[in-house]
Enzyme design. Structure first.
Site, short mmCIF file in Angstrom:
data_model
loop_
_atom_site.label_atom_id
_atom_site.label_comp_id
_atom_site.label_asym_id
_atom_site.label_seq_id
_atom_site.Cartn_x
_atom_site.Cartn_y
_atom_site.Cartn_z
N GLU A 29 0.84 -1.21 0.00
CA GLU A 29 0.00 0.00 0.00
C GLU A 29 0.87 1.26 0.00
O GLU A 29 1.80 1.35 0.80
CB GLU A 29 -0.91 -0.01 1.24
CG GLU A 29 -1.88 -1.18 1.23
CD GLU A 29 -2.48 -1.50 2.60
OE1 GLU A 29 -2.29 -0.70 3.54
OE2 GLU A 29 -3.12 -2.56 2.73
N GLU A 63 -5.18 -6.09 3.14
CA GLU A 63 -4.01 -6.90 3.52
C GLU A 63 -4.18 -8.37 3.21
O GLU A 63 -3.26 -9.02 2.72
CB GLU A 63 -3.66 -6.71 5.00
CG GLU A 63 -3.00 -5.38 5.31
CD GLU A 63 -3.98 -4.22 5.35
OE1 GLU A 63 -5.21 -4.48 5.38
OE2 GLU A 63 -3.54 -3.06 5.33
N HIS A 131 -0.45 0.15 16.58
CA HIS A 131 0.63 0.50 15.64
C HIS A 131 1.99 0.35 16.30
O HIS A 131 2.91 1.12 16.03
CB HIS A 131 0.50 1.95 15.18
CG HIS A 131 -0.56 2.20 14.16
ND1 HIS A 131 -1.90 2.13 14.45
CD2 HIS A 131 -0.49 2.51 12.85
CE1 HIS A 131 -2.61 2.41 13.36
NE2 HIS A 131 -1.77 2.64 12.37
#
Ligand SMILES: Cc1ncc(C[n+]2csc(CCOP(=O)(O)OP(=O)(O)O)c2C)c(N)n1
Lengths: 337, 323
Positions: A29, A63, A131
């Site tokens: 991406e 994903e 994250h």
């Protein structure tokens, strides 16, 4: 010799492998959008200009799809380098990785190969619970995957090139604070080691660790960012006359057991440092291996330094508590001397 | 519904609060007062305001990595959001979550989800619970057009449709997912066209026109309250800022940005208010002042609040009665 950041070394590795073998391509991406970021941490920056958008293939935010497509392409003759922007998103693609990529060769009785490389950034950088995770142990647990974790520019380049040439799925974990990404993608608090990288072609073999500092009193194993925490700790300990040996395994699967065992046989003491959670962490397995294979050389219990068993917190004081520091490594060493 | 039946002044206040909040966040981030990264909502305010104006405190809201606007519109206190961005203990997630996870379950907003698309099944699940447990409570899920390409979103919408779940999916199509333009990730023109494939109504609306958003959302939410099933709304909009922290926005043209700046929903609504005689320049100026005071107070609160103790890291891994 050229001096490079890890991001540059990875980019160089990708470039060389793509030039060498037309079957190699990148998929991910925001990796090749004109005017874009070159991936979340600039690793693929500028590559679409040389190789075009077919070989630097930008995907929708999908994903499962992009990792799965890469795996399928690998099964049918291509050699993809797939990336996720943050390692945490590997969970979205977990079936493709754990049930498909890792098991194809086995299920086919050794007749199908899956030469895919999956790149995944890990580590806490002030972005909170989704994250920041260090995910290595989830993947070292799955038979059929090779797992590498380079901590220097030299190793990043050499290991990525070996991974591309390997006929098995290889996951490469990269630490966000080690990339040395520049400009707007630079990370606050980054270590960004710049390292020497030879001009000429070289590979770093998968499965070979390295001693980063020699010492006789205690062995400290770190990986990715914690290699540097271990080295800082060794420096502090040296001031007090304690000589620590620091090992960077570089590859987690297959593990360079002999390097670790030889060191422990010499020092008699072992501290393992990682950013992952404590329970079920990769270090637990290394500790078990050493306990089983070098028990009679150990002079003290094996100690592990890790993140606590919590998700990564957001607020800076809590994140600093979460991530292992050099001071904690020093304390751990002193607790067994 | 004519213009006058829409609470335009209230919508204006909400939108302006979001705008000023975000501008201040950006400033504070640049000053190094706010750590980490920020995904700002500047330009998209009409969507959050127009949708959330129909929601009750007990309705559910699921948001994304770009959640501040949704949170403000749903009634999370700006000071609690600001404190969270600062990583303070008084933040709406006690400093555990940060910008990408703001929420306050007391006003129906679960922590925002930073895994793109992952909130869609959660929103369907909350709608399933609401259908069993409550008379007319609904669930709303905001997501970007980028998220629309996640498998989780397709799976969720299909289930929402087959089970007639009281959920409204609001896709904010701001034309870019990080650097990826819409045309690179879609073969179709409208995300809402996919609704037909799931078997639910799909509506495209100008996301910079708060009246239009308000009308469309009102119908969809009423339909969900009547237990007639889900709706997919696609609000066409634009983020008038970077994707996150210091995004140089080199993947799109300045001309395009200028075009969209002309369609900024806030001046547009201001003009409409005056045109309808609902506000004068003085009214607007006094709203501006009120909003500034609110943001000032939020910043003061965040600045003065204590940071968490490091050991607080260990709390809240598991749920307990004491909290
Ligand atoms: C599963 C997953 N993949 C990728 C990302 C990284 N990421 C964060 S925001 C973003 C773009 C999202 O685009 P969109 O859904 O359109 O929302 P917008 O940012 O435009 O509000 C990406 C790729 C993520 N957070 N989660």
């Amino acid at each position: 010799m050229a001096m490079m950041t890890i991001a540059e070394a990875l980019r160089q590795a990708i470039r060389e492998e793509m030039r060498r073998d037309p079957r190699v391509f990148c998929i991910g991406e925001d990796i090749g959008i004109p005017g874009g970021f070159g991936g979340a941490f600039t690793v693929t920056l500028g590559l679409s200009e040389e190789f075009g958008h077919e070989r630097i293939l930008d995907t929708p935010i999908s994903e499962t799809g992009l990792i799965g497509v890469a795996i399928g392409a690998a099964m049918a003759g291509l050699r993809p380098i797939a990336d996720v922007q943050y390692g945490d998103f590997l969970f979205c693609a977990m079936d493709q990785i754990a049930n498909q990529a890792a098991k194809m060769t086995y299920m086919s009785g050794g007749t199908v190969k899956v030469p895919i490389v999956i790149r995944a950034p890990v580590g806490a950088t002030g972005r909170g619970a989704q994250h920041a995770q260090s995910l290595e142990a989830f993947f070292t647990h799955i038979p059929g995957l090779k797992v590498v974790a380079p901590a220097t520019a030299y190793d990043a380049k050499g290991l990525l090139k070996s991974a591309v040439r390997d006929d098995n799925p290889v996951i490469i974990f990269e630490h966000k604070l080690l990339y040395g990404s520049k400009g707007p993608r630079a990370e606050r608090g980054a270590l960004s080691p710049v390292g020497e990288v030879p001009e000429e072609e070289y590979l770093v073999p998968i499965g070979k660790g390295i001693i980063r500092r020699e010492g006789r009193d205690v062995t400290i194993i770190g990986k990715l960012l914690t290699v540097y925490r271990a080295l800082e700790a060794a420096e502090l300990l040296a001031k007090e006359g304690i000589e620590a040996e620091v090992i960077d395994p570089r590859t987690l699967v297959p593990l360079d057991k002999e390097l670790i065992l030889d060191s422990v046989r010499k020092t008699g003491r072992l501290v393992i440092v990682e950013e992952d959670n404590y329970t079920g962490g990769w270090g637990a397995d290394v500790a078990a291996m050493v306990a089983a294979e070098a028990f009679f050389w150990l002079d003290a219990p094996i100690v592990r330094v890790s993140a606590p068993d919590t998700p990564p917190p957001f607020s800076p004081p809590m994140e600093q508590f979460y991530v292992p520091s050099a001071e904690r490594v020093v304390q751990a060493v002193k607790s067994i001397l | 519904m004519s213009g006058s039946e829409i609470p335009l002044l209230q919508l204006y206040r909400t939108m302006l609060t979001i705008r000023r909040f975000e501008e201040r966040c950006n400033y504070l981030f640049m000053q190094g007062r706010i750590p980490s990264t920020l995904h700002l909502y500047i330009g998209q305010e009409a969507v959050a305001a127009g949708v959330c104006a129909h929601l009750r405190r007990d309705d559910y809201l699921f948001s994304t990595h770009r959640p501040h606007g949704h949170a403000i519109a749903k009634g999370v206190e700006p000071r609690a959001i600001m404190a969270e961005l600062y990583g303070k203990r008084t933040g709406c997630c006690k400093g555990k979550g940060g910008s990408m996870h703001v929420g306050d379950v007391r006003v129906g907003m679960f922590p925002a989800v930073a895994i793109v698309g992952a909130n869609a099944p959660l929103a369907a699940g909350a709608a399933l619970a609401a259908k069993w447990l409550d008379k007319d409570r609904v669930s709303v899920c905001f997501f970007g057009e980028g998220a629309a390409n996640e498998g989780a979103v397709h799976e969720a919408m299909n289930m929402a449709a087959i089970w007639d779940l009281p959920v409204v999916y609001v896709c904010e199509n701001n034309l870019y997912a990080a650097s990826t333009p819409f045309s690179k990730a879609f073969k179709i023109q409208n995300v809402a066209d996919r609704a037909a494939a799931y078997g639910m109504p799909g509506v495209v609306v100008d996301g910079n026109d708060v009246e239009a958003v308000y009308r469309v959302a009102g119908e969809a939410i009423a339909r969900a309250r009547r237990r007639e099933g889900p709706t997919l709304i696609e609000a066409k909009t634009y983020r008038l800022c970077g994707h996150s922290r210091s995004d140089p926005r080199t993947y799109r043209s300045r001309e395009e940005e200028e075009e969209w700046a002309k369609r900024d929903p806030i001046p547009r609504l201001a003009g409409r208010l005056k045109e309808l005689g609902l506000a004068t320049d003085e009214t607007l100026a006094s709203i501006e002042q009120e909003v500034q005071a609110l943001i000032d107070e939020a910043v003061r609160f965040a600045e003065e609040s204590p940071l968490p103790e490091p050991e607080e890291t260990l709390q809240h891994v598991f749920w307990t009665e004491e909290g």
